[in-house]
Each structure stands twice: as structure tokens, then as C-alpha cells.
Design an enzyme around this catalytic site. Structure first.
Site, PDB file in Angstrom:
ATOM      1  N   ARG A   1     -40.665  57.922  41.059  1.00  0.00           N
ATOM      2  CA  ARG A   1     -39.867  56.784  40.571  1.00  0.00           C
ATOM      3  C   ARG A   1     -40.382  55.469  41.148  1.00  0.00           C
ATOM      4  O   ARG A   1     -40.310  54.429  40.495  1.00  0.00           O
ATOM      5  CB  ARG A   1     -38.391  56.979  40.945  1.00  0.00           C
ATOM      6  CG  ARG A   1     -37.762  58.259  40.409  1.00  0.00           C
ATOM      7  CD  ARG A   1     -37.928  58.395  38.898  1.00  0.00           C
ATOM      8  NE  ARG A   1     -37.189  59.522  38.367  1.00  0.00           N
ATOM      9  CZ  ARG A   1     -37.653  60.758  38.256  1.00  0.00           C
ATOM     10  NH1 ARG A   1     -38.897  61.028  38.653  1.00  0.00           N
ATOM     11  NH2 ARG A   1     -36.911  61.720  37.747  1.00  0.00           N
TER      12      ARG A   1
ATOM     13  N   VAL B   1     -39.257  46.157  75.375  1.00  0.00           N
ATOM     14  CA  VAL B   1     -40.422  45.390  74.919  1.00  0.00           C
ATOM     15  C   VAL B   1     -40.463  44.067  75.674  1.00  0.00           C
ATOM     16  O   VAL B   1     -39.499  43.306  75.682  1.00  0.00           O
ATOM     17  CB  VAL B   1     -40.345  45.148  73.404  1.00  0.00           C
ATOM     18  CG1 VAL B   1     -41.523  44.288  72.944  1.00  0.00           C
ATOM     19  CG2 VAL B   1     -40.343  46.474  72.655  1.00  0.00           C
TER      20      VAL B   1
ATOM     21  N   ASP C   1     -31.988  42.095  68.505  1.00  0.00           N
ATOM     22  CA  ASP C   1     -30.705  41.390  68.497  1.00  0.00           C
ATOM     23  C   ASP C   1     -30.712  40.152  69.387  1.00  0.00           C
ATOM     24  O   ASP C   1     -29.659  39.643  69.758  1.00  0.00           O
ATOM     25  CB  ASP C   1     -29.581  42.334  68.935  1.00  0.00           C
ATOM     26  CG  ASP C   1     -29.790  42.871  70.352  1.00  0.00           C
ATOM     27  OD1 ASP C   1     -30.799  42.494  70.988  1.00  0.00           O
ATOM     28  OD2 ASP C   1     -28.954  43.664  70.809  1.00  0.00           O
TER      29      ASP C   1
ATOM     30  N   THR D   1     -36.752  38.247  72.463  1.00  0.00           N
ATOM     31  CA  THR D   1     -37.687  39.258  71.966  1.00  0.00           C
ATOM     32  C   THR D   1     -38.318  38.822  70.650  1.00  0.00           C
ATOM     33  O   THR D   1     -39.498  39.081  70.399  1.00  0.00           O
ATOM     34  CB  THR D   1     -36.973  40.606  71.787  1.00  0.00           C
ATOM     35  OG1 THR D   1     -36.318  40.970  73.005  1.00  0.00           O
ATOM     36  CG2 THR D   1     -37.971  41.708  71.429  1.00  0.00           C
TER      37      THR D   1
ATOM     38  N   CYS E   1     -41.439  27.321  64.154  1.00  0.00           N
ATOM     39  CA  CYS E   1     -41.402  26.122  63.323  1.00  0.00           C
ATOM     40  C   CYS E   1     -40.012  25.880  62.743  1.00  0.00           C
ATOM     41  O   CYS E   1     -39.682  24.754  62.358  1.00  0.00           O
ATOM     42  CB  CYS E   1     -42.411  26.236  62.184  1.00  0.00           C
ATOM     43  SG  CYS E   1     -44.138  26.265  62.713  1.00  0.00           S
TER      44      CYS E   1
ATOM     45  N   CYS F   1     -23.448  40.355  67.335  1.00  0.00           N
ATOM     46  CA  CYS F   1     -22.446  41.242  66.766  1.00  0.00           C
ATOM     47  C   CYS F   1     -21.485  41.749  67.835  1.00  0.00           C
ATOM     48  O   CYS F   1     -20.373  42.175  67.534  1.00  0.00           O
ATOM     49  CB  CYS F   1     -23.121  42.412  66.053  1.00  0.00           C
ATOM     50  SG  CYS F   1     -24.145  43.445  67.108  1.00  0.00           S
TER      51      CYS F   1
END
Length: 339
Positions: free
Chosen positions: A9, A107, A127, A131, A171, A184
Site C-alpha cells: 500500500r 545524550v 523534551d 538537548t 535561527c 508536559c
């Protein structure tokens, strides 16, 4: 034959076709963050047949994740599985032909180059802007497309940034590493905005990999699906003097070694990393004398009599949960782990 049946598909969609599908199968993706956006992104990429996907996240599954982080369930919560492990378990069942590399780690500037090595593009499932700016700098330095995304409350933003073709994240969004903003965990989030933003992120990278570059959106898209607002800020020239895409300074890569102490915004959690490794069995034996301990193959939880909780990971990280005070977190770390 199974290959054509599985993706039939998708290949019937003429902008992709058999040629585009082959490009997908040869592509290598890095997804940083396996929370709400990251799990939705991974679901789409794996089902679409992207050949190799590296997922990186520093956290484990908690019950509050289940409302919006689509790859997790109550069994993952009970087992306190790292998000990358739980995600890989689900993704492998979806499509065994896709190679999934799961890494539980934080990270940071000291390891980002290793994580993006040999990748064709990077998907933002994080989040926090610290990072994101790190990923932005690393991608532009290494000439790798960066697909930014963010969702909070009923609002979302996304853009595909391409080195030498478009402006970069810096930018558009000011503040550098000091940008925190709403999360959140402080003002909430509804899952539909997560799915929508992740779908935009994946669609843009599908266009890019399939070679249909004329159809790229080339804008920073923002929307609020509750208030029925949407806006696309079309890409113009890069910001003059941008330290990432204009002067090639890449400030987020020059912050030195990993930060020893990091506040996880809105979560009453302080992350401390002063060690490079923890033997979880050894630490379980030490901590069970004074705390209530729960050990899994992936982490060790210690409930403190003071009310907070320590979570130890094999890579040397400790989460001090239950406080946003870095001073108190350090004091508890020193008391139970040692400094």
C-alpha cells in the site's frame, strides 16, 4: 514476495513507489528520546520499513507515560523497564526486518558524535531545548538532516532543518541552552497533538529520503489543535551571525564533558553522574541495609527514609527523585553513594 506484500500500500503511493521504498530500507535513523514523540516516530519509521533505527533515551517507563507514549504498557511499568528496552521489544514484533539498536544513556556533548555516526538523519523526540540545541549543532556540523519536533498542552511545533540548504533551529528559537519553556510535566499534554507532530516529522523525512524535495514544507510549523490555530513560518535566509549554521561555532558541542548535575524539568528529578559504571548487584547489597531496594536487570531503585528515591543505572547515572533542589540531591547522593 513478503517485502512487496508488507509495503504494497505504501509503494502504491506514487511519490514513494518501489524506488522510494528501497531508499527507506537502506536508511539509518537516530531517534533521541523515547517518550511521547519518540515512540510515535519509531512506530511510523519501523512500520514504513526504514532499515536501521538507533533509539537513545535515559529514562525508564512510569505509569504517567502510558497516556501518550504509545509503545508502552502496564507490564513495562511493573518491570521498570528502560524506555529503549521496552520500545525495542514492541518495535521488533512490528517488523522483524528492521534492525533496532536500543541504547539507555544520557545524550550529551561527550557522546553525541558517537550516536550520530553513520546515521542518515536525526529525529527529535526530546523534551528539552538543551538537548535539541545539542542535536542541532551536531547535525549541522556533520551535515545530517535534523527533524525538530515539540509538543506540550495542545500545541506543537516541527521543522526539517537541512545543513547547507535551510536555516537551523537557532535561527528561529532564541535562548540557547538556557531555554526551558513549558513542559508536559508542568502544564500537561493531550496525546493527539503528539501524534500529529510526529506524523509531520516522519512525513517530511519520508519526502526527503524518497527524493521528493520539491514537496518539502520548508517552514517552521506551529499549531494548537484545541484553539484551532495553525501557522507556518516559511524559511528565509539564515539569521546573520548564527553560531551554528553561519559561523560554524557549534556552541552546544563546546560545553565540555557531560554535565555532572542536571535538572529534569518539571519532574522533581535531579540527574547526577559522577561515576562511569555501577555494579547494580553490589549496590543493591549496600543500599538494602538502609533503604528499600528494588533491582531489575536494567536499574536499581532505592526508596530513602527521607522520602526521596534514588534510581541507579549501569552507566553511572543516578536519578534523585522527589526534589528539584540540586543541593539536597547532592546531599542525598553524598550520604548514600558518596562524593
Amino acid at each position: 514476495m513478503d517485502y512487496f506484500k508488507r509495503y504494497s500500500r505504501q509503494m502504491l503511493f506514487s511519490p514513494i513507489g518501489e524506488v522510494g521504498q528501497k531508499k527507506f530500507s537502506q536508511s539509518r535513523a537516530l531517534i533521541v528520546g523515547m517518550g511521547a514523540l519518540g515512540t510515535a516516530i519509531a512506530n511510523h519509521l519501523v512500520r514504513a520499513g526504514f532499515g536501521y533505527i538507533r533509539i537513545v533515551d535515559r529514562d525508564y517507563v512510569e505509569k504517567s507515560n502510558l497516556q501518550r507514549q504509545m509503545l508502552f504498557d502496564e507490564e513495562d511499568v511493573a518491570a521498570a523497564l528502560p524506555k529503549t528496552v521496552a520500545a525495542k521489544n514492541k518495535l521488533t514484533k512490528m517488523n522483524s526486518a528492521v534492525e533496532i539498536e536500543a541504547i539507555t544513556a544520557d545524550v550529551n556533548p561527550s557522546n553525541i558524535t558517537e550516536f550520530i555516526d553513520s546515521m542518515d538523519f536525526v529525529m527529535d523526540g526530546t523534551d528539552n531545548f538543551s538537548t535539541r540545541f545539542l542535536l542541532n549543532d551536531a547535525c549541522f556540523k556533520n551535515k545530517i538532516p535534523f527533524v525538530y519536533g515539540g509538543a506540550v498542552s495542545s500545541r506543537g511545533m516541527t521543522a526539517l532543518f537541512i545543513p547547507d540548504e535551510t536555516p537551523c533551529l537557532r535561527c528561529f528559537i532564541q535562548g540557547g541552552e538556557g531555554t526551558t519553556g513549558e513542559t508536559c510535566d508542568t502544564i500537561g499534554v493531550i496525546s493527539p497533538i503528539v501524534d500529529i507532530i510526529a506524523s509531520y516529522q516522519v512525513t517530511e523525512i519520508m519526502k526527503y529520503i524518497a527524493g521528493d524535495h520539491e514537496k518539502l514544507h520548508r517552514s517552521l510549523m506551529t499549531m494548537d489543535i484545541w484553539q484551532n490555530h495553525s501557522y507556518a513560518m516559511k524559511f528565509a535566509s539564515p539569521k546573520k551571525g548564527c553560531p551554528t549554521c553561519q559561523t560554524n561555532e557549534y556552541p552546544s558541542l563546546k560545553t565540555g564533558v557531560m554535565q555532572d548535575i542536571t535538572s529534569l524539568c518539571g519532574r522533581e528529578t535531579i540527574q547526577i553522574q559522577l561515576e562511569s559504571h555501577f555494579d547494580l548487584k553490589e549496590w543493591a547489597e549496600k543500599l538494602e541495609k538502609t533503604t528499600k531496594v528494588k533491582k531489575t536487570p536494567f536499574l536499581l531503585k532505592a526508596q530513602l527514609e527521607e522520602g526521596e528515591r534514588l534510581v541507579l543505572f549501569p552507566d553511572g547515572r543516578v536519578l534523585v527523585q522527589g526534589t528539584e533542589d540540586s543541593g539536597r540531591a547532592k546531599a542525598l547522593y553524598a550520604r548514600y553513594i558518596g562524593m
